[in-house]
Scaffold this motif. Sequence first.
Motif, short mmCIF file in Angstrom:
data_model
loop_
_atom_site.label_atom_id
_atom_site.label_comp_id
_atom_site.label_asym_id
_atom_site.label_seq_id
_atom_site.Cartn_x
_atom_site.Cartn_y
_atom_site.Cartn_z
N ALA A 36 0.85 -1.19 0.00
CA ALA A 36 0.00 0.00 0.00
C ALA A 36 0.88 1.23 0.00
O ALA A 36 2.04 1.17 0.43
N ALA A 37 0.34 2.36 -0.48
CA ALA A 37 1.08 3.62 -0.50
C ALA A 37 0.18 4.73 0.04
O ALA A 37 -1.03 4.70 -0.14
N ASP A 38 0.81 5.71 0.70
CA ASP A 38 0.06 6.88 1.14
C ASP A 38 0.32 8.03 0.16
O ASP A 38 1.07 7.88 -0.81
N ALA A 39 -0.30 9.18 0.40
CA ALA A 39 -0.19 10.32 -0.51
C ALA A 39 1.24 10.86 -0.62
O ALA A 39 1.58 11.51 -1.60
N ASN A 40 2.08 10.59 0.37
CA ASN A 40 3.46 11.07 0.35
C ASN A 40 4.43 10.08 -0.28
O ASN A 40 5.63 10.34 -0.34
N GLY A 41 3.94 8.94 -0.72
CA GLY A 41 4.80 7.93 -1.33
C GLY A 41 5.42 6.96 -0.35
O GLY A 41 6.24 6.13 -0.74
N ASN A 42 5.04 7.04 0.93
CA ASN A 42 5.48 6.02 1.89
C ASN A 42 4.78 4.71 1.55
O ASN A 42 3.63 4.72 1.09
N LEU A 43 5.46 3.60 1.77
CA LEU A 43 4.91 2.30 1.43
C LEU A 43 4.78 1.41 2.67
O LEU A 43 5.61 1.50 3.58
N ILE A 44 3.78 0.57 2.65
CA ILE A 44 3.68 -0.55 3.58
C ILE A 44 3.89 -1.79 2.73
O ILE A 44 3.16 -2.03 1.76
N LEU A 45 4.90 -2.56 3.07
CA LEU A 45 5.24 -3.78 2.35
C LEU A 45 4.92 -4.98 3.22
O LEU A 45 4.87 -4.87 4.45
N LEU A 46 4.72 -6.11 2.61
CA LEU A 46 4.64 -7.37 3.33
C LEU A 46 5.92 -8.13 3.03
O LEU A 46 6.23 -8.41 1.87
N VAL A 47 6.67 -8.43 4.09
CA VAL A 47 7.98 -9.06 3.95
C VAL A 47 7.97 -10.37 4.73
O VAL A 47 7.49 -10.41 5.87
N GLU A 48 8.52 -11.42 4.12
CA GLU A 48 8.58 -12.71 4.81
C GLU A 48 9.61 -12.65 5.93
O GLU A 48 10.77 -12.30 5.72
N GLY A 49 9.16 -12.98 7.14
CA GLY A 49 10.04 -12.98 8.31
C GLY A 49 10.81 -14.28 8.45
O GLY A 49 10.58 -15.24 7.70
#
Length: 186
Positions: A93-106
């Motif tokens: 997902a991305a916000d209006a400022n271009g920050n991202l939420i990623l899903l990363v395998e732990g």
Amino acid sequence: GLPSWASRAAFSQDDGWMLVVRGSDNVVDLVDLTGAHQPVKLKLIASSRPVWVESEDSFYLAGSDDNGASWAYWRVSTAGVAVRLGASVVDLAADANGNLILLVEGLDGADHLEFRRSATGGTAPMTADPGLSDRSPSFSPDGEVIVFGRVDSHDPTKSEGIWAVRSDTTGLVQLSPDGAYTRWVP
């Protein structure tokens, strides 16, 4: 990987471009909505929705260029250039400022949220609960809160509810005991 009603396309801010994950084969296409250019079939497959990041004039998505052997997050320009940026699985997902939420395998084999700042490129883990895999992150309109679903890591068909966490990684809270495919509604 998504239900038929889930979004599999993103549109540029000017509505001139669309990045779409085809339902028939999960191949990613870049479509010029003005009709000036033929659609471009990228050498990527994906099972998630792409997002448009206005501040970078680019699309982002989690995908694979080796038929699913490895997954990453990609930036795709309206010129059709796809650049692999780092590890990520399933969705982003991305916000209006271009920050991202990623899903990363732990290390535990589960998928966990990771925050990536657009300004610095720095990342910060947000969740790491063993036995739970995170899914379908979505920013609030102000970018301060992320809502997401969770599933049992050993049985991904079993919902572990809808959760929220602040973008500064504080305030993790369960909102409901079940549910899936979370999204903020404007």
